[in-house]
Write a protein that holds these residues in place. Structure first.
Motif, PDB file in Angstrom:
ATOM      1  N   ALA A   1       0.136   2.800  -2.642  1.00 34.92           N
ATOM      2  CA  ALA A   1       0.367   1.789  -1.613  1.00 34.92           C
ATOM      3  C   ALA A   1       0.462   0.423  -2.256  1.00 34.92           C
ATOM      4  O   ALA A   1      -0.091   0.189  -3.327  1.00 34.92           O
ATOM      5  CB  ALA A   1      -0.768   1.804  -0.587  1.00 34.92           C
TER       6      ALA A   1
ATOM      7  N   ILE B   1      -6.774  -2.298   6.600  1.00 33.59           N
ATOM      8  CA  ILE B   1      -5.426  -2.005   6.113  1.00 33.59           C
ATOM      9  C   ILE B   1      -4.450  -2.972   6.765  1.00 33.59           C
ATOM     10  O   ILE B   1      -4.729  -3.531   7.827  1.00 33.59           O
ATOM     11  CB  ILE B   1      -5.009  -0.550   6.409  1.00 33.59           C
ATOM     12  CG1 ILE B   1      -5.020  -0.277   7.919  1.00 33.59           C
ATOM     13  CG2 ILE B   1      -5.900   0.428   5.664  1.00 33.59           C
ATOM     14  CD1 ILE B   1      -4.464   1.100   8.290  1.00 33.59           C
TER      15      ILE B   1
ATOM     16  N   GLN C   1       0.814  -1.522   4.291  1.00 33.00           N
ATOM     17  CA  GLN C   1       0.161  -0.349   3.715  1.00 33.00           C
ATOM     18  C   GLN C   1       0.284   0.860   4.637  1.00 33.00           C
ATOM     19  O   GLN C   1       0.545   1.978   4.180  1.00 33.00           O
ATOM     20  CB  GLN C   1      -1.307  -0.662   3.428  1.00 33.00           C
ATOM     21  CG  GLN C   1      -1.508  -1.689   2.321  1.00 33.00           C
ATOM     22  CD  GLN C   1      -2.943  -2.165   2.205  1.00 33.00           C
ATOM     23  OE1 GLN C   1      -3.683  -2.155   3.190  1.00 33.00           O
ATOM     24  NE2 GLN C   1      -3.342  -2.589   1.020  1.00 33.00           N
TER      25      GLN C   1
ATOM     26  N   THR D   1       2.106  -1.237  -7.045  1.00 35.74           N
ATOM     27  CA  THR D   1       1.438  -0.131  -6.373  1.00 35.74           C
ATOM     28  C   THR D   1       0.159   0.184  -7.101  1.00 35.74           C
ATOM     29  O   THR D   1      -0.018  -0.098  -8.273  1.00 35.74           O
ATOM     30  CB  THR D   1       2.331   1.129  -6.364  1.00 35.74           C
ATOM     31  OG1 THR D   1       2.620   1.497  -7.706  1.00 35.74           O
ATOM     32  CG2 THR D   1       3.630   0.860  -5.617  1.00 35.74           C
TER      33      THR D   1
END
Length: 547
Positions: free
Chosen positions: A73, A433, A437, A54
């Protein structure tokens, strides 16, 4: 080894063939060890990660008013299963070989064009006057398609596949009506067309391809729109219908959904496994030293040129034992897919990764789903809702969504606040993205300690008359402090998400349901909720947010 001509089988028919075998693999799930992750600055990545890591956002989260830990994320894996290792022409040997092979390439191109033209004409003749395409192709038309199949072998020859090594044999159709294969290049569909003449599952876009579209229509291809749930459901029903009928040919699927470089096996889509029929896995290898034949991050034209300018291209096809669904237990498709994927990975001696194609079918990413469920305690239905929302953002062929698609699906416009939200999810500032995510971000916000209280408070704040509903005008007033740039028409479009029945007002149930399905939208009410969320010592409490 004898050198067969263009029309001979790829293996001599006189060669002794082993008896067909079948295997059943039972994998006992192992309890994962407890792991601890540490937030990292997303601007500083050094080396590969062995598992999902992360990255902490470098700026304050717009969701801090909900309490709980900061959002983090998953960072993209350093493994790239789509990278072609010889995209560039390097070395004197390769340059000399290309120069020497240029005259040969011209002859090969001629063979390719003639074979494609003859195959196209034969296919047009086989399809002429055929109306009932929901039923199997008549036998005489199938015999005529042998002309096209021989042309397909000529096309393989023109690409430098003068002989192809095979191991094993196709299982009888009545035992394994479905065949699955890894997908490395555009060569495999040509080979299987020649070898098996199966029914394939393909994207709707393939139907419009010149020449090729006509040929694949003769295979009674099952078309699917990857971004349409109804189309995917129809495709699964067609797979089941055709696999169940012995008069149809085998059904062939590439469960990875896209081509890779052959060094990894990415996540499987479930279309081949939902019907519950026995499956024969097949692996294709392309041994090479100087030229990687995989169709990854390389253009089709460049790949074809490199194939034309090789002395010979090597290809190996291995038919593996049939994998049967477990009879002693009601096996879910994800488990069946996992067992089959393990068989392919072991035969290829490659690693399995959680990469997936653009639509990133949720249930094929079982490991990621389990990770999200363990971290945020969301159920599968909630995860499916997030998948549908992500697909509405129109991801590209790599499964990436830009800020335009993100804002369009959430009915928002660009502003400082929405830009903050997007870049909170885009931890590496890539400008896009991924579904993983988006799923992590949505689940994280929804499971914050004060999320439910914040949703209730947001509704009560603007249910001025106590009528248990919020009008569009009241809704516009509530979000204007957060996004003052939104016009009346844009607010009307956004309000449509909260007004499910379209009666011009949002009931409490509609309001809360919308926020549960779109938890990122709670940030629109942050200016009002944030004023009361902090106690005197700077900590967030449920009493504060409830007034």
């Amino acid at each position: 080894m004898a050198h067969p001509d263009l029309t001979s089988p790829l293996l001599p028919t006189s060669a002794p063939r082993p008896q067909h075998s079948a295997i059943t693999i039972d994998d006992t799930p192992q309890t994962p060890k407890n792991t601890k992750t540490h937030p990292q600055n997303h601007n500083h990545h050094h080396g590969p990660h062995n598992n999902t890591q992360t990255a902490a956002a470098s700026h304050p989260s717009p969701y801090e008013f909900l309490g709980g830990r900061p959002f983090s994320a998953p960072t993209p894996s350093t493994v790239d299963p789509f990278k072609n290792d010889t995209e560039k022409i390097d070395g004197v040997y390769e340059l000399l070989k290309i120069v020497i092979c240029l005259p040969i390439a011209a002859v090969r191109l001629l063979i390719f064009g003639v074979a494609l033209g003859i195959g196209y004409l034969a296919t047009k003749l086989a399809l002429e006057g055929w109306k009932d395409k929901q039923n199997p192709m008549p036998a005489w038309r199938c015999r005529l398609m042998w002309v096209t199949r021989v042309c397909a072998r000529c096309i393989l020859f023109s690409f430098g596949y003068h002989w192809i090594r095979r191991k094993g044999k196709p299982a009888p159709r009545d035992i394994a009506p479905i065949v699955v294969s890894n997908h490395v290049s555009y060569i495999e569909p040509i080979f299987y067309f020649y070898e098996l003449f199966p029914t394939m599952v393909a994207s709707e876009s393939h139907d419009s391809l010149p020449f090729v579209g006509t040929i694949i229509r003769a295979m009674q291809v099952i078309y699917v729109n990857r971004f349409s749930p109804s189309s995917r459901k129809h495709a699964v029903n067609e797979i089941k219908r055709k696999a169940a009928c012995d008069r149809f040919p085998r059904v062939l699927l590439f469960p990875e959904g896209t081509t890779t470089n052959g060094k990894f096996l990415i996540s499987f889509q479930l279309g081949a496994f939902i019907p519950g029929f026995a499956i024969q896995p097949v692996v294709v290898r392309y041994p090479h030293m100087h030229f990687d034949q995989s169709w990854g991050n390389i253009s089709l034209g460049r790949l074809m040129f490199r194939m034309f300018t090789q002395f010979h291209n090597f290809m190996e096809v291995e038919y593996l034992p049939v994998v049967f669904p477990l009879e002693n237990q009601k096996e879910i498709p994800t488990r069946f897919a996992k067992r089959t994927r393990q068989v392919l990975a072991r035969a290829l001696n490659v690693a399995q990764t959680s990469h997936s194609f653009g639509d990133i079918m949720l249930l094929t990413k079982a490991s990621e789903l389990q990770q999200v469920e363990s971290l945020f305690h969301i159920n599968s239905l909630e995860a499916v809702n997030f998948l549908d929302k992500f697909l509405s953002m129109k991801p590209d062929s790599s499964g990436h969504v830009t800020i335009d698609g993100f804002l369009s699906a959430l009915k928002l416009r660009f502003s400082n606040l929405t830009d903050e939200v997007f870049h909170l999810i885009d931890v590496d500032n890539n400008g896009y993205i991924t579904f993983k995510q988006f799923l992590f971000a949505s689940a994280h916000v929804m499971k914050q300690p004060l999320f439910r209280q914040a949703c209730e408070q947001a509704f009560r704040e603007y249910d001025v008359g106590g009528n248990d509903h919020v009008s569009e005008e009241q809704f516009g007033e509530s979000i204007r402090p957060a996004v003052p740039e939104m016009t009346k028409d844009e607010i009307h479009e956004l309000f449509g998400l909260f007004d499910a029945d379209g009666d011009g007002r949002s009931s409490r149930e509609e309001f809360l349901t919308c926020l549960r399905k779109n938890p990122l939208l709670i940030v629109l009410f942050s200016p009002q909720l944030g004023q009361a969320h902090t106690s005197g010592n700077g900590e967030t409490t449920s009493d504060d947010i409830n007034g």
